[in-house]
Design a protein around this motif. Structure first.
Motif, mmCIF file in Angstrom:
data_model
loop_
_atom_site.group_PDB
_atom_site.id
_atom_site.type_symbol
_atom_site.label_atom_id
_atom_site.label_comp_id
_atom_site.label_asym_id
_atom_site.label_seq_id
_atom_site.Cartn_x
_atom_site.Cartn_y
_atom_site.Cartn_z
ATOM 1 N N UNK A 1 -8.544 8.275 -0.883
ATOM 2 C CA UNK A 1 -7.458 7.321 -0.593
ATOM 3 C C UNK A 1 -7.683 6.026 -1.370
ATOM 4 N N UNK A 2 -8.400 6.142 -2.490
ATOM 5 C CA UNK A 2 -8.831 4.952 -3.214
ATOM 6 C C UNK A 2 -7.768 4.233 -4.018
ATOM 7 N N UNK A 3 -6.654 4.904 -4.302
ATOM 8 C CA UNK A 3 -5.561 4.278 -5.044
ATOM 9 C C UNK A 3 -4.277 5.047 -4.754
ATOM 10 N N UNK A 4 -3.182 4.600 -5.348
ATOM 11 C CA UNK A 4 -1.886 5.217 -5.063
ATOM 12 C C UNK A 4 -1.851 6.687 -5.478
ATOM 13 N N UNK A 5 -2.439 6.988 -6.625
ATOM 14 C CA UNK A 5 -2.433 8.373 -7.105
ATOM 15 C C UNK A 5 -3.190 9.294 -6.156
ATOM 16 N N UNK A 6 -4.342 8.831 -5.662
ATOM 17 C CA UNK A 6 -5.143 9.659 -4.757
ATOM 18 C C UNK A 6 -4.458 9.800 -3.394
ATOM 19 N N UNK A 7 -3.813 8.757 -2.923
ATOM 20 C CA UNK A 7 -3.072 8.866 -1.660
ATOM 21 C C UNK A 7 -1.953 9.896 -1.794
ATOM 22 N N UNK A 8 -1.314 9.926 -2.943
ATOM 23 C CA UNK A 8 -0.267 10.923 -3.181
ATOM 24 C C UNK A 8 -0.855 12.336 -3.153
ATOM 25 N N UNK B 1 -1.806 -4.324 -0.778
ATOM 26 C CA UNK B 1 -0.399 -4.635 -1.056
ATOM 27 C C UNK B 1 0.023 -4.047 -2.404
ATOM 28 N N UNK B 2 -0.890 -4.090 -3.374
ATOM 29 C CA UNK B 2 -0.596 -3.521 -4.692
ATOM 30 C C UNK B 2 -0.346 -2.017 -4.578
ATOM 31 N N UNK B 3 -1.197 -1.321 -3.822
ATOM 32 C CA UNK B 3 -1.019 0.120 -3.638
ATOM 33 C C UNK B 3 0.283 0.399 -2.889
ATOM 34 N N UNK B 4 0.592 -0.446 -1.902
ATOM 35 C CA UNK B 4 1.846 -0.275 -1.155
ATOM 36 C C UNK B 4 3.052 -0.385 -2.086
ATOM 37 N N UNK B 5 3.008 -1.360 -2.994
ATOM 38 C CA UNK B 5 4.127 -1.524 -3.931
ATOM 39 C C UNK B 5 4.262 -0.307 -4.848
ATOM 40 N N UNK B 6 3.129 0.254 -5.271
ATOM 41 C CA UNK B 6 3.164 1.422 -6.137
ATOM 42 C C UNK B 6 3.687 2.659 -5.407
ATOM 43 N N UNK B 7 3.331 2.782 -4.137
ATOM 44 C CA UNK B 7 3.744 3.948 -3.362
ATOM 45 C C UNK B 7 5.187 3.870 -2.890
ATOM 46 N N UNK B 8 5.681 2.644 -2.675
ATOM 47 C CA UNK B 8 6.973 2.466 -1.997
ATOM 48 C C UNK B 8 7.971 1.672 -2.831
ATOM 49 N N UNK B 9 7.802 1.720 -4.175
ATOM 50 C CA UNK B 9 8.639 0.867 -5.024
ATOM 51 C C UNK B 9 10.126 1.196 -4.942
ATOM 52 N N UNK B 10 10.467 2.399 -4.503
ATOM 53 C CA UNK B 10 11.884 2.780 -4.395
ATOM 54 C C UNK B 10 12.352 2.845 -2.940
ATOM 55 N N UNK B 11 11.574 2.253 -2.053
ATOM 56 C CA UNK B 11 11.885 2.310 -0.620
ATOM 57 C C UNK B 11 11.723 0.909 -0.028
#
Length: 450
Positions: free
Chosen positions: A11-18, A73-83
């Motif tokens: 869960x270390x970054x947006x890509x891994x959370x995906x 917050x940075x990871x949140x923006x990457x994960x949810x940029x279209x939401x």
């Protein structure tokens, strides 16, 4: 149902959370419960925050907390940029947690003291933040999902920093609150618990894995999967032996021995709840989910013909304490006198070897070494040797082969061995060598006996 535990690198970054959520989504039909660690390095940073607070360094502590907040917050923006709505809700939830902790840290800096209770509350931030990111991204992916606070159902005593599970309280609460169903994902935190009065606690090293098997045992899970950044449990540390192999299966006892004597993939206490109910524990790689990984299960579920050495583990920073006294001769109660001193200072012993007038033990905790020395010297002569290491050969029915020991000592003929323990268990042979010789010992054994 399945319990899926994901470590910090998963869960270390947006890509891994995906990737993590894709794995969970692929088994939605099996009613998964996802248990998450904190993002990589976050817990270490929170430990540093506590040190700054102890020293009264508010600026440094606050800077670290702000850095933790911004990285999430940075990871949140990457994960949810279209939401936009979900991003707003996630941002608010993340900032509330960090703001609350920041206020607490300010108070701790003023009094220049971080109690064990405050320390656990501070360290809980990492898992609470990471699970928020997982929860909101799961919603964005259209997954039916619930986020549960592990402190509501993992109940412990008040040994802050390494709290002990209260099974009789926790299991009924888990069954009541963690209601899994096909097509729905439950997300919760590893590592965290609380006392009967709701005070936050942590479960110590390996706590997230332990949380997963606690939940798995309480819900009689089909299996528990530990997702990490390696392909499974290996024949030895791949940083030492580049061609180390993944083990397709290993018994509970073998896994516990490997973990205790240095393997980093799992922690010994991790598998205890699973052992009690015979639930298999899988170790898999988040980066390569297509691989089978390693299955940890009971002997009866594995190849009954398998025997001999399976893997090698190494443990550094070992100290050898040797107690000598002629009073041992024909004296009952002498060993009790020795080990009552270790019990007094809560120092765990790894290995033990005895002779007529001598007892040697290894320890890896030097916190109370001066006190141990003072008490033991009241009735014996003492020698203490440091900068040692334990190398352990683990397998099944090790001593059924007449040439097993011959192969071990032939492999190590160029390496001085300080202590040997064998016979207490047919799944472990452990030897103490100089720490500087550990890698060479592992290389020699891996080449000659595996």
């Amino acid at each position: 149902m399945l319990v899926l535990k994901f470590g910090g690198t998963s869960v270390g970054n947006a890509d891994m959370i995906e990737k993590t959520l894709n794995i969970a989504q692929s088994v939605l039909s099996k009613s998964p419960v996802l248990v998450s660690s904190a993002m990589t390095t976050v817990t270490d940073k929170l430990v540093s925050v506590s040190k700054y607070a102890n020293a009264g360094n508010l600026a440094e502590a606050q800077d670290l907390l702000l850095g933790i907040e911004e990285s999430h917050l940075k990871v949140a923006r990457e994960l949810l940029d279209k939401h936009d709505q979900l991003l707003g809700d996630c941002t608010s939830a993340l900032r509330k947690l960090t703001t609350d902790l920041s206020a607490m840290v300010k108070g701790l800096c003023l009094i220049r003291e971080v109690s064990a209770r405050s320390y656990d509350m501070l360290l809980s931030l990492g898992e609470r933040l990471s699970t928020l990111l997982l929860y909101y991204r799961a919603r964005a992916k259209g997954i039916s999902v619930s986020l549960l606070d592990a402190r509501e159902f993992i109940k412990t005593d008040d040994q802050f920093g390494c709290a002990q599970l209260k099974k009789d309280l926790s299991y009924p609460l888990i069954r009541q609150k963690v209601v899994s169903k096909p097509g729905h994902l439950i997300i919760t935190q590893g590592f965290l618990g609380s006392t009967e009065h709701g005070v936050t606690t942590t479960l110590g090293r390996g706590g997230s894995d332990y949380s997963a098997t606690i939940i798995g045992a309480a819900l009689a899970a089909e299996s528990v999967e530990i997702w990490t950044d390696v392909d499974g449990i290996m024949t030895t540390d791949p940083r030492i032996i580049s061609h180390a192999r993944v083990l397709p299966e290993i018994s509970y006892g073998e896994a516990a021995e490997l973990a205790f004597f240095g393997a980093k993939v799992i922690h010994p206490s991790t598998i205890v709840p699973a052992v009690e109910l015979g639930i298999p524990v899988w170790v898999k790689n988040t980066h390569r989910p297509q691989l089978s990984g390693t299955c940890i299960s009971s002997d009866k579920d594995q190849d009954s013909q398998r025997q001999g050495p399976l893997a090698i583990a190494g443990k550094k920073n070992i100290t050898l304490i040797t107690v000598r006294s002629t009073r041992m001769l024909n004296a009952s109660g002498f060993l009790d006198s020795i080990f009552s001193v270790f019990e007094k200072y809560k120092v765990s012993v790894d290995l033990i070897a005895t002779s007529e007038v001598c007892v040697s033990v290894t320890v890896d905790n030097l916190q109370h070494i001066k006190s141990l020395k003072h008490d033991l010297e009241k009735f014996s002569e003492l020698s203490i040797e440091s900068e040692l290491a334990i190398v352990s050969v683990v397998g099944r029915n090790l001593y059924s082969s007449n040439d097993f020991l011959l192969k071990v000592f032939s492999a190590l003929q160029a390496i001085p061995v300080r202590l040997i323990t064998m016979g207490a268990s047919d799944i472990n042979l452990s030897l103490v060598v100089a720490q500087s010789a550990l890698n060479a010992a592992i290389e020699a054994l891996h080449k000659n006996i595996l």
